[in-house]
Enzyme design. Structure first.
Site, PDB file in Angstrom:
ATOM      1  N   ASN A   1      10.059  57.784  43.360  1.00 16.60           N
ATOM      2  CA  ASN A   1       8.817  56.738  43.881  1.00 16.60           C
ATOM      3  C   ASN A   1       8.279  55.899  42.736  1.00 16.60           C
ATOM      4  OD1 ASN A   1       7.680  59.018  42.769  1.00 16.60           O
ATOM      5  ND2 ASN A   1       6.159  59.066  44.330  1.00 16.60           N
TER       6      ASN A   1
ATOM      7  N   GLU B   1       5.132  68.700  38.813  1.00 13.54           N
ATOM      8  CA  GLU B   1       4.312  67.598  39.217  1.00 13.54           C
ATOM      9  C   GLU B   1       4.891  67.645  40.872  1.00 13.54           C
ATOM     10  OE1 GLU B   1       1.670  66.503  38.546  1.00 13.54           O
ATOM     11  OE2 GLU B   1       1.527  66.777  36.584  1.00 13.54           O
TER      12      GLU B   1
ATOM     13  N   CYS C   1       3.135  60.945  45.836  1.00 11.08           N
ATOM     14  CA  CYS C   1       2.620  62.166  45.871  1.00 11.08           C
ATOM     15  C   CYS C   1       1.244  62.455  46.352  1.00 11.08           C
ATOM     16  CB  CYS C   1       3.140  62.900  44.714  1.00 11.08           C
ATOM     17  SG  CYS C   1       2.308  62.038  43.056  1.00 11.08           S
TER      18      CYS C   1
ATOM     19  N   GLU D   1      -0.101  66.208  33.767  1.00 10.29           N
ATOM     20  CA  GLU D   1       0.429  65.217  32.680  1.00 10.29           C
ATOM     21  C   GLU D   1      -0.907  64.260  32.298  1.00 10.29           C
ATOM     22  OE1 GLU D   1       3.579  63.660  35.535  1.00 10.29           O
ATOM     23  OE2 GLU D   1       4.908  64.700  33.748  1.00 10.29           O
TER      24      GLU D   1
HETATM   25  P1  NDP Z   1      13.209  66.038  45.216  1.00  4.28           P
HETATM   26  O1  NDP Z   1      12.534  67.407  45.020  1.00  4.28           O
HETATM   27  O2  NDP Z   1      14.144  65.783  46.045  1.00  4.28           O
HETATM   28  O3  NDP Z   1      13.964  65.791  43.721  1.00  4.28           O
HETATM   29  C1  NDP Z   1      13.210  65.697  42.453  1.00  4.28           C
HETATM   30  C2  NDP Z   1      14.176  65.463  41.465  1.00  4.28           C
HETATM   31  O4  NDP Z   1      14.901  66.803  41.141  1.00  4.28           O
HETATM   32  C3  NDP Z   1      15.419  64.687  41.765  1.00  4.28           C
HETATM   33  O5  NDP Z   1      15.639  64.060  40.530  1.00  4.28           O
HETATM   34  C4  NDP Z   1      16.441  65.604  42.125  1.00  4.28           C
HETATM   35  O6  NDP Z   1      17.846  65.075  41.778  1.00  4.28           O
HETATM   36  C5  NDP Z   1      16.136  66.860  41.426  1.00  4.28           C
HETATM   37  N1  NDP Z   1      16.768  68.125  41.811  1.00  4.28           N
HETATM   38  C6  NDP Z   1      17.039  68.457  43.048  1.00  4.28           C
HETATM   39  N2  NDP Z   1      17.464  69.675  42.772  1.00  4.28           N
HETATM   40  C7  NDP Z   1      17.433  70.266  41.661  1.00  4.28           C
HETATM   41  C8  NDP Z   1      17.768  71.464  40.844  1.00  4.28           C
HETATM   42  N3  NDP Z   1      18.285  72.463  41.659  1.00  4.28           N
HETATM   43  N4  NDP Z   1      17.725  71.543  39.782  1.00  4.28           N
HETATM   44  C9  NDP Z   1      17.188  70.521  38.899  1.00  4.28           C
HETATM   45  N5  NDP Z   1      16.867  69.231  39.398  1.00  4.28           N
HETATM   46  C10 NDP Z   1      16.955  69.076  40.894  1.00  4.28           C
HETATM   47  O7  NDP Z   1      12.087  64.905  45.237  1.00  4.28           O
HETATM   48  P2  NDP Z   1      12.264  63.406  45.643  1.00  4.28           P
HETATM   49  O8  NDP Z   1      13.010  62.781  44.697  1.00  4.28           O
HETATM   50  O9  NDP Z   1      12.557  63.182  47.186  1.00  4.28           O
HETATM   51  O10 NDP Z   1      10.672  62.815  45.453  1.00  4.28           O
HETATM   52  C11 NDP Z   1       9.749  63.153  46.461  1.00  4.28           C
HETATM   53  C12 NDP Z   1       8.899  64.145  46.272  1.00  4.28           C
HETATM   54  O11 NDP Z   1       8.344  64.167  44.537  1.00  4.28           O
HETATM   55  C13 NDP Z   1       7.730  64.399  47.044  1.00  4.28           C
HETATM   56  O12 NDP Z   1       7.339  65.856  47.228  1.00  4.28           O
HETATM   57  C14 NDP Z   1       6.377  64.002  46.132  1.00  4.28           C
HETATM   58  O13 NDP Z   1       5.290  64.489  46.440  1.00  4.28           O
HETATM   59  C15 NDP Z   1       6.948  64.444  44.899  1.00  4.28           C
HETATM   60  N6  NDP Z   1       6.174  63.560  43.677  1.00  4.28           N
HETATM   61  C16 NDP Z   1       5.309  64.428  43.076  1.00  4.28           C
HETATM   62  C17 NDP Z   1       4.583  63.750  42.064  1.00  4.28           C
HETATM   63  C18 NDP Z   1       3.392  64.420  41.334  1.00  4.28           C
HETATM   64  O14 NDP Z   1       2.986  64.004  40.149  1.00  4.28           O
HETATM   65  N7  NDP Z   1       2.938  65.540  41.538  1.00  4.28           N
HETATM   66  C19 NDP Z   1       4.768  62.218  41.893  1.00  4.28           C
HETATM   67  C20 NDP Z   1       5.747  61.735  42.638  1.00  4.28           C
HETATM   68  C21 NDP Z   1       6.338  62.331  43.533  1.00  4.28           C
HETATM   69  P3  NDP Z   1      18.620  63.968  42.915  1.00  4.28           P
HETATM   70  O15 NDP Z   1      17.300  63.499  43.653  1.00  4.28           O
HETATM   71  O16 NDP Z   1      19.026  63.053  42.137  1.00  4.28           O
HETATM   72  O17 NDP Z   1      19.419  64.967  43.855  1.00  4.28           O
END
Ligand code: NDP
Length: 485
Positions: free
Chosen positions: A154, A251, A285, A459
């Site tokens: 995002n 996060e 998020c 952060e």
């Molecule tokens: P995901 O949890 O699907 O993915 C996050 C990242 O982790 C991606 O780069 C993904 O790779 C990677 N990933 C997935 N599986 C693994 C693994 N087993 N080991 C290491 N890395 C892995 O989140 P989204 O990208 O769908 O983002 C949305 C989510 O992020 C929402 O839940 C949102 O709330 C949260 N978020 C939290 C924030 C905060 O600051 N607290 C800010 C912004 C978002 P890939 O997708 O390439 O497979």
């Protein structure tokens, strides 16, 4: 189709763009049209190895520089990001679909703030002196070593900077893996950091899906993992990091409450609810997606909210007047449409929106459900889209208990003119980031992060330094040393 601001290759390793087309292709889709605008390739094991070894070499060089020198590089990078804000914002819009109206003020600018803030702080990072009679202890604040950053889709520029800036300020190197949905922006961050004088390899970007992230997290040479992602991914990454006793920052997601009391300034409260539900098409998020509205003002709130949502300009994200863009991907659009169907099926009352728009791209109307109850799926699960759930309440104690009745604890907000009630509620919230008469501000000066399942660590702000450095205590005896034998 090629867009002028695109990075020139899939990865940025050891100070240069690197391509290896033998990695799995990942198509980059422009969410506003569904067109493929670029193809990157997942990092092969050989590239992951190059990223780790070059980061290891660079970290030694970078950590040996003074804080002032490191800070100068970060602040130069901040200036460059601001100078190139237009180009970076266009790229962010192509990567995510967010309107240029947002990206031009919220992404590269926020990344630049982080680089400037932590750049300014780099020279001030010190240990302390602890006198013990004539003996003494001093502490050294040392970098952790090699940090892995894993981003959500995002805020790809912001996340790359929010993780990179404090890591680099403390003398670490970072290997960043963007989400495969938005792989482009972090490459530009790496390019700018190196143009600003970062030693080659100190900030590498490698593309890939979860398996590339997992390969990085489990590598024994990695000292710290900072993830922005969902709670399920957080559980996996945290567990993998625990195996190697690595430092973590998590996060994660949320389902944050926003409480609007009957004495609130209604227009401001509606602004807060709009910012906390529809900015970035709801893909934030910390969004306050459970909007508890006091029963006495519920109808007035809904009427005014619907009228204001009518004035949202939905359409081509590159047009300056567009204030509401598409979902980041077809997949995310379908997830959100599923939740809307569940809301209808569970008996929530659709006040407005609720449909996909009949046009190219992944657009969903801003959607508001009223008469939502705590047990409904749309009130319990993170939707990550433009879907607001409005719940009624009568009493302060009751609403606070309901607001906290969730496994999440990322953010929470309250609108009221009653000063003491505002602070009482803020103190009672089980959340890492709370708002009084505002919502979703995230200045670099303030700690940002979650309580409960929403995260570990913080952060931004001075607090981030503790998560990217460690203290070494050095004991110094001035006199003779006694021993029992
Ligand atoms: P995901 O949890 O699907 O993915 C996050 C990242 O982790 C991606 O780069 C993904 O790779 C990677 N990933 C997935 N599986 C693994 C693994 N087993 N080991 C290491 N890395 C892995 O989140 P989204 O990208 O769908 O983002 C949305 C989510 O992020 C929402 O839940 C949102 O709330 C949260 N978020 C939290 C924030 C905060 O600051 N607290 C800010 C912004 C978002 P890939 O997708 O390439 O497979």
């Amino acid at each position: 189709m090629t867009y002028p601001t695109q990075p020139t290759a899939s990865h940025f390793i050891n100070g240069a763009y690197v391509e290896d087309t033998s990695g799995t292709p990942i198509e980059v889709i422009y969410p506003a049209t569904g067109e493929t605008i670029a193809t990157v390739h997942a990092a092969t094991p050989a590239l992951i190895e190059q990223a780790i070894t070059s980061a290891g070499r660079a970290q030694a060089v970078w950590a040996a520089m003074t804080g002032t020198e490191r800070g100068r590089v970060l602040r130069r990078a901040a200036d460059m990001m601001r100078e190139r804000n237009h180009e970076l914002s266009v790229l962010e819009t192509y990567d995510t679909g967010k309107p240029y109206q947002e990206t031009s003020v919220a992404d590269a600018t926020s990344g630049a703030d982080a680089l400037e803030y932590f750049g300014g702080m780099a020279a001030t990072l010190t240990g302390e002196h602890i006198q013990l009679g004539e003996d003494w202890v001093y502490t050294r604040r040392e970098p952790l070593g090699l940090c892995v950053g894993i981003g959500a889709w995002n805020y790809p520029t912001q996340i790359a900077c929010w993780k990179g800036a404090p890591a680099l300020a403390c003398g670490n190197a970072m290997i960043f893996k963007p989400s495969e949905t938005t792989p482009l922006c972090a490459l530009k961050v790496a390019e700018i950091l190196h143009e600003a004088g970062l030693p080659a390899g100190a900030y590498n970007v490698v593309q890939g899906l979860g398996d590339v992230g997992a390969a990085l997290v489990t590598d024994p040479r990695i000292d710290k993992v900072s993830l922005t992602g969902s709670v399920p991914t957080g559980r996996k990454v945290y567990a993998a990091a625990a195996e190697g006793i690595k430092h973590v920052t998590m996060e994660l997601g949320g389902k944050s409450p926003l409480i609007i009391f009957e004495d609130a300034d209604l227009e401001n409260a509606i602004s807060g609810a709009i910012l906390g539900n529809f900015y970035s098409s709801g893909q934030v998020c910390s969004n306050g997606t459970r909007v508890f509205v006091h029963r006495a003002i519920k109808q007035a709130f809904l009427d005014r909210l619907a009228a204001r949502l009518d004035s949202a300009v939905i359409g081509d994200p590159m047009r300056p007047e567009t204030s509401f863009g598409p979902m980041v991907s077809e997949r995310q659009m379908n997830i959100v449409l599923d939740y809307i169907a569940k809301g209808k099926a569970e008996g929530a009352r659709l006040v407005c929106g609720g449909c996909r728009l009949d046009r190219d791209g992944f657009y969903i109307q801003p959607t508001v459900f009223a008469d939502v109850t705590d047990d409904m799926v749309i009130a319990r699960e993170e939707i990550f889209g433009p879907v607001m759930a409005v719940l009624d309440f009568d009493d302060e104690t009751e609403v606070l208990a309901r607001a906290n009745a969730t496994e999440f604890g990322l953010a929470a907000g309250v609108f009221t003119r009653d000063l003491t009630r505002a602070h009482r509620i803020a103190a009672g919230f089980e959340a890492g980031t709370c708002y009084i008469n505002t919502y979703n501000d995230a200045p670099v000066e303030a700690p940002f992060g979650g309580a409960k399942s929403s995260g570990v660590g913080r952060e931004n702000s001075k607090a981030a330094i503790a998560h990217y450095s460690q203290l070494k205590s050095v004991y110094v005896r001035m006199g003779d040393l006694e021993a029992p034998f």
